[in-house]
Motif scaffolding. Sequence first.
Motif, PDB file in Angstrom:
ATOM      1  N   THR A   6       0.833  -1.214   0.000  1.00  0.00           N
ATOM      2  CA  THR A   6       0.000   0.000   0.000  1.00  0.00           C
ATOM      3  C   THR A   6       0.862   1.256   0.000  1.00  0.00           C
ATOM      4  O   THR A   6       0.606   2.198  -0.748  1.00  0.00           O
ATOM      5  N   LEU A   7       1.900   1.218   0.853  1.00  0.00           N
ATOM      6  CA  LEU A   7       2.807   2.357   0.963  1.00  0.00           C
ATOM      7  C   LEU A   7       3.476   2.631  -0.385  1.00  0.00           C
ATOM      8  O   LEU A   7       3.505   3.761  -0.876  1.00  0.00           O
ATOM      9  N   ARG A   8       3.985   1.576  -1.004  1.00  0.00           N
ATOM     10  CA  ARG A   8       4.677   1.736  -2.299  1.00  0.00           C
ATOM     11  C   ARG A   8       3.742   2.267  -3.370  1.00  0.00           C
ATOM     12  O   ARG A   8       4.145   3.082  -4.196  1.00  0.00           O
ATOM     13  N   LYS A   9       2.491   1.798  -3.361  1.00  0.00           N
ATOM     14  CA  LYS A   9       1.518   2.306  -4.339  1.00  0.00           C
ATOM     15  C   LYS A   9       1.288   3.790  -4.138  1.00  0.00           C
ATOM     16  O   LYS A   9       1.207   4.559  -5.082  1.00  0.00           O
ATOM     17  N   SER A  10       1.207   4.210  -2.851  1.00  0.00           N
ATOM     18  CA  SER A  10       0.881   5.602  -2.541  1.00  0.00           C
ATOM     19  C   SER A  10       1.919   6.569  -3.105  1.00  0.00           C
ATOM     20  O   SER A  10       1.592   7.695  -3.433  1.00  0.00           O
ATOM     21  N   TYR A  11       3.167   6.135  -3.203  1.00  0.00           N
ATOM     22  CA  TYR A  11       4.160   7.059  -3.753  1.00  0.00           C
ATOM     23  C   TYR A  11       4.742   6.590  -5.092  1.00  0.00           C
ATOM     24  O   TYR A  11       5.809   7.027  -5.488  1.00  0.00           O
ATOM     25  N   LYS A  12       4.031   5.689  -5.752  1.00  0.00           N
ATOM     26  CA  LYS A  12       4.476   5.191  -7.058  1.00  0.00           C
ATOM     27  C   LYS A  12       5.914   4.707  -7.009  1.00  0.00           C
ATOM     28  O   LYS A  12       6.756   5.070  -7.824  1.00  0.00           O
ATOM     29  N   GLY A  13       6.196   3.917  -5.995  1.00  0.00           N
ATOM     30  CA  GLY A  13       7.549   3.386  -5.853  1.00  0.00           C
ATOM     31  C   GLY A  13       7.727   2.146  -6.707  1.00  0.00           C
ATOM     32  O   GLY A  13       6.905   1.230  -6.672  1.00  0.00           O
ATOM     33  N   ASN A  14       8.786   2.158  -7.500  1.00  0.00           N
ATOM     34  CA  ASN A  14       9.111   0.987  -8.305  1.00  0.00           C
ATOM     35  C   ASN A  14      10.466   0.470  -7.831  1.00  0.00           C
ATOM     36  O   ASN A  14      11.485   1.105  -8.063  1.00  0.00           O
ATOM     37  N   ILE A  15      10.451  -0.653  -7.127  1.00  0.00           N
ATOM     38  CA  ILE A  15      11.665  -1.157  -6.508  1.00  0.00           C
ATOM     39  C   ILE A  15      12.010  -2.499  -7.126  1.00  0.00           C
ATOM     40  O   ILE A  15      11.168  -3.396  -7.168  1.00  0.00           O
ATOM     41  N   THR A  16      13.235  -2.638  -7.625  1.00  0.00           N
ATOM     42  CA  THR A  16      13.626  -3.914  -8.209  1.00  0.00           C
ATOM     43  C   THR A  16      14.946  -4.391  -7.625  1.00  0.00           C
ATOM     44  O   THR A  16      15.786  -3.585  -7.236  1.00  0.00           O
ATOM     45  N   ARG A  67      22.892  -2.802   1.827  1.00  0.00           N
ATOM     46  CA  ARG A  67      22.692  -3.058   0.400  1.00  0.00           C
ATOM     47  C   ARG A  67      23.202  -1.890  -0.441  1.00  0.00           C
ATOM     48  O   ARG A  67      23.161  -0.739  -0.021  1.00  0.00           O
ATOM     49  N   ASP A  68      23.698  -2.217  -1.622  1.00  0.00           N
ATOM     50  CA  ASP A  68      24.066  -1.189  -2.595  1.00  0.00           C
ATOM     51  C   ASP A  68      22.775  -0.690  -3.239  1.00  0.00           C
ATOM     52  O   ASP A  68      21.912  -1.507  -3.583  1.00  0.00           O
ATOM     53  N   ILE A  69      22.655   0.635  -3.385  1.00  0.00           N
ATOM     54  CA  ILE A  69      21.425   1.118  -4.010  1.00  0.00           C
ATOM     55  C   ILE A  69      21.652   2.156  -5.102  1.00  0.00           C
ATOM     56  O   ILE A  69      22.581   2.956  -5.056  1.00  0.00           O
ATOM     57  N   LEU A  70      20.774   2.074  -6.078  1.00  0.00           N
ATOM     58  CA  LEU A  70      20.720   3.050  -7.153  1.00  0.00           C
ATOM     59  C   LEU A  70      19.351   3.696  -7.012  1.00  0.00           C
ATOM     60  O   LEU A  70      18.327   3.053  -7.244  1.00  0.00           O
ATOM     61  N   ALA A  71      19.329   4.959  -6.551  1.00  0.00           N
ATOM     62  CA  ALA A  71      18.061   5.587  -6.203  1.00  0.00           C
ATOM     63  C   ALA A  71      17.772   6.784  -7.082  1.00  0.00           C
ATOM     64  O   ALA A  71      18.617   7.644  -7.296  1.00  0.00           O
ATOM     65  N   CYS A  72      16.552   6.813  -7.586  1.00  0.00           N
ATOM     66  CA  CYS A  72      16.125   7.908  -8.448  1.00  0.00           C
ATOM     67  C   CYS A  72      14.842   8.494  -7.865  1.00  0.00           C
ATOM     68  O   CYS A  72      13.844   7.801  -7.736  1.00  0.00           O
ATOM     69  N   ALA A  73      14.902   9.754  -7.461  1.00  0.00           N
ATOM     70  CA  ALA A  73      13.718  10.433  -6.920  1.00  0.00           C
ATOM     71  C   ALA A  73      13.826  11.907  -7.278  1.00  0.00           C
ATOM     72  O   ALA A  73      14.926  12.447  -7.390  1.00  0.00           O
ATOM     73  N   PRO A  74      12.664  12.571  -7.447  1.00  0.00           N
ATOM     74  CA  PRO A  74      12.679  13.958  -7.940  1.00  0.00           C
ATOM     75  C   PRO A  74      13.465  14.918  -7.046  1.00  0.00           C
ATOM     76  O   PRO A  74      13.673  14.650  -5.857  1.00  0.00           O
ATOM     77  N   PRO A 237      22.699  -4.777  -6.561  1.00  0.00           N
ATOM     78  CA  PRO A 237      22.085  -3.492  -6.211  1.00  0.00           C
ATOM     79  C   PRO A 237      20.561  -3.553  -6.216  1.00  0.00           C
ATOM     80  O   PRO A 237      19.965  -4.351  -6.927  1.00  0.00           O
ATOM     81  N   ILE A 238      19.968  -2.692  -5.398  1.00  0.00           N
ATOM     82  CA  ILE A 238      18.523  -2.496  -5.450  1.00  0.00           C
ATOM     83  C   ILE A 238      18.291  -1.172  -6.158  1.00  0.00           C
ATOM     84  O   ILE A 238      18.975  -0.193  -5.895  1.00  0.00           O
ATOM     85  N   ARG A 239      17.337  -1.200  -7.073  1.00  0.00           N
ATOM     86  CA  ARG A 239      17.039   0.005  -7.829  1.00  0.00           C
ATOM     87  C   ARG A 239      15.729   0.565  -7.305  1.00  0.00           C
ATOM     88  O   ARG A 239      14.722  -0.140  -7.262  1.00  0.00           O
ATOM     89  N   ILE A 240      15.771   1.816  -6.879  1.00  0.00           N
ATOM     90  CA  ILE A 240      14.577   2.478  -6.341  1.00  0.00           C
ATOM     91  C   ILE A 240      14.196   3.604  -7.281  1.00  0.00           C
ATOM     92  O   ILE A 240      15.009   4.491  -7.533  1.00  0.00           O
ATOM     93  N   ILE A 241      12.986   3.549  -7.794  1.00  0.00           N
ATOM     94  CA  ILE A 241      12.501   4.673  -8.589  1.00  0.00           C
ATOM     95  C   ILE A 241      11.258   5.220  -7.892  1.00  0.00           C
ATOM     96  O   ILE A 241      10.307   4.480  -7.665  1.00  0.00           O
ATOM     97  N   ILE A 242      11.299   6.496  -7.544  1.00  0.00           N
ATOM     98  CA  ILE A 242      10.120   7.135  -6.952  1.00  0.00           C
ATOM     99  C   ILE A 242       9.562   8.098  -7.998  1.00  0.00           C
ATOM    100  O   ILE A 242      10.297   8.924  -8.534  1.00  0.00           O
ATOM    101  N   GLY A 243       8.261   7.978  -8.263  1.00  0.00           N
ATOM    102  CA  GLY A 243       7.667   8.797  -9.315  1.00  0.00           C
ATOM    103  C   GLY A 243       8.082   8.230 -10.659  1.00  0.00           C
ATOM    104  O   GLY A 243       8.291   7.034 -10.786  1.00  0.00           O
ATOM    105  N   HIS A 244       8.240   9.084 -11.636  1.00  0.00           N
ATOM    106  CA  HIS A 244       8.591   8.584 -12.956  1.00  0.00           C
ATOM    107  C   HIS A 244      10.067   8.743 -13.223  1.00  0.00           C
ATOM    108  O   HIS A 244      10.672   9.735 -12.845  1.00  0.00           O
ATOM    109  N   LYS A 245      10.627   7.738 -13.869  1.00  0.00           N
ATOM    110  CA  LYS A 245      12.039   7.817 -14.213  1.00  0.00           C
ATOM    111  C   LYS A 245      12.208   8.779 -15.376  1.00  0.00           C
ATOM    112  O   LYS A 245      11.604   8.631 -16.422  1.00  0.00           O
ATOM    113  N   GLU A 246      13.033   9.793 -15.167  1.00  0.00           N
ATOM    114  CA  GLU A 246      13.373  10.685 -16.276  1.00  0.00           C
ATOM    115  C   GLU A 246      14.737  10.273 -16.776  1.00  0.00           C
ATOM    116  O   GLU A 246      15.607   9.990 -15.983  1.00  0.00           O
ATOM    117  N   ALA A 247      14.931  10.272 -18.074  1.00  0.00           N
ATOM    118  CA  ALA A 247      16.245   9.839 -18.564  1.00  0.00           C
ATOM    119  C   ALA A 247      16.978  10.974 -19.254  1.00  0.00           C
ATOM    120  O   ALA A 247      16.501  12.058 -19.359  1.00  0.00           O
TER     121      ALA A 247
END
Length: 247
Positions: A6-16, A67-74, A237-247
């Motif tokens: 529920t929490l992840r849905k609320s902030y559009k978290g995409n975690i892989t 954990r090693d992380i690659l995090a993308c957030a606005p 690594p864990i990849r965390i994307i919050i919101g939309h990934k901008e490239a």
Amino acid sequence: KKEAVTLRKSYKGNITGEDIPLPIGSFEDLITRFSFDKRLLNNLIENQFTEPTPIQCEGIPMTLKNRDILACAPTGSGKTLAFLIPLLQQIINDKETIGLKGLIISPTKELANQIFIESIKLASRIYLDKKRPLQIALLSKSLSMKLKNKIISDKKYDLIISTPLRLIDVMKSESLDLSNLKNIIFDEADKLFDKTFVEQSDAILGLCNTKNLRKSMFSATIPSSVEEIANSIMLDPIRIIIGHKEA
Ligand code: ADP
Ligand code: MG
């Protein structure tokens, strides 16, 4: 588990990634789940950081689980505290060790200074033992001179925040003992691994020769080139994307 979904849905978290730790719903969760330092929690509250932002909900438990992380957030979403909070806790956990345990790399002096100011608020009045406060340094020109000339011992600092070239200069002069270094954070990783900076970032990684060095990258955008580099230098690594990934 259900709450996490529920929490992840609320902030559009995409975690892989493999074996992903559950997010926290509040800073108090850290006390129950990670025997988090009460002084650190008090410093958060005193500075009006009462609720974690999405990137903090995800990033803090992952770093605490090494954990090693690659995090993308606005921009403006609280990435600084997302890496500072667990890094300071890791330093407190490792209080028996004297010397440098964490490095934060930033592409600009201004940003390095902002990170430093934020870190000082969190580390306020925290002692690793009776006489030894948790010490953080911004690697200024004058500090790098003092370290190189042994006017200041490199054993004094638990955490150093720096731009790439100044750090490389001090590292190459062998005036920084890196043998206890556990964590390295690349902030604004899209810049630190772009054409201008990638050689410098590589040089830093090459000079950090401790094994089991945990690496993290934080950025508002993750170009695919940065993603490739992350996958080549990180361990599961864990990849965390919050919101939309901008490239
Ligand atoms: P980013 O690096 O993602 O662009 P910053 O880390 O610079 O964002 O944070 C942006 C602002 O939000 C800062 O002023 C910071 O103090 C504030 N902030 C960060 N986390 C929280 C929080 N949990 N609660 C309230 N304010 C926060
Ligand atoms: Mg930032």
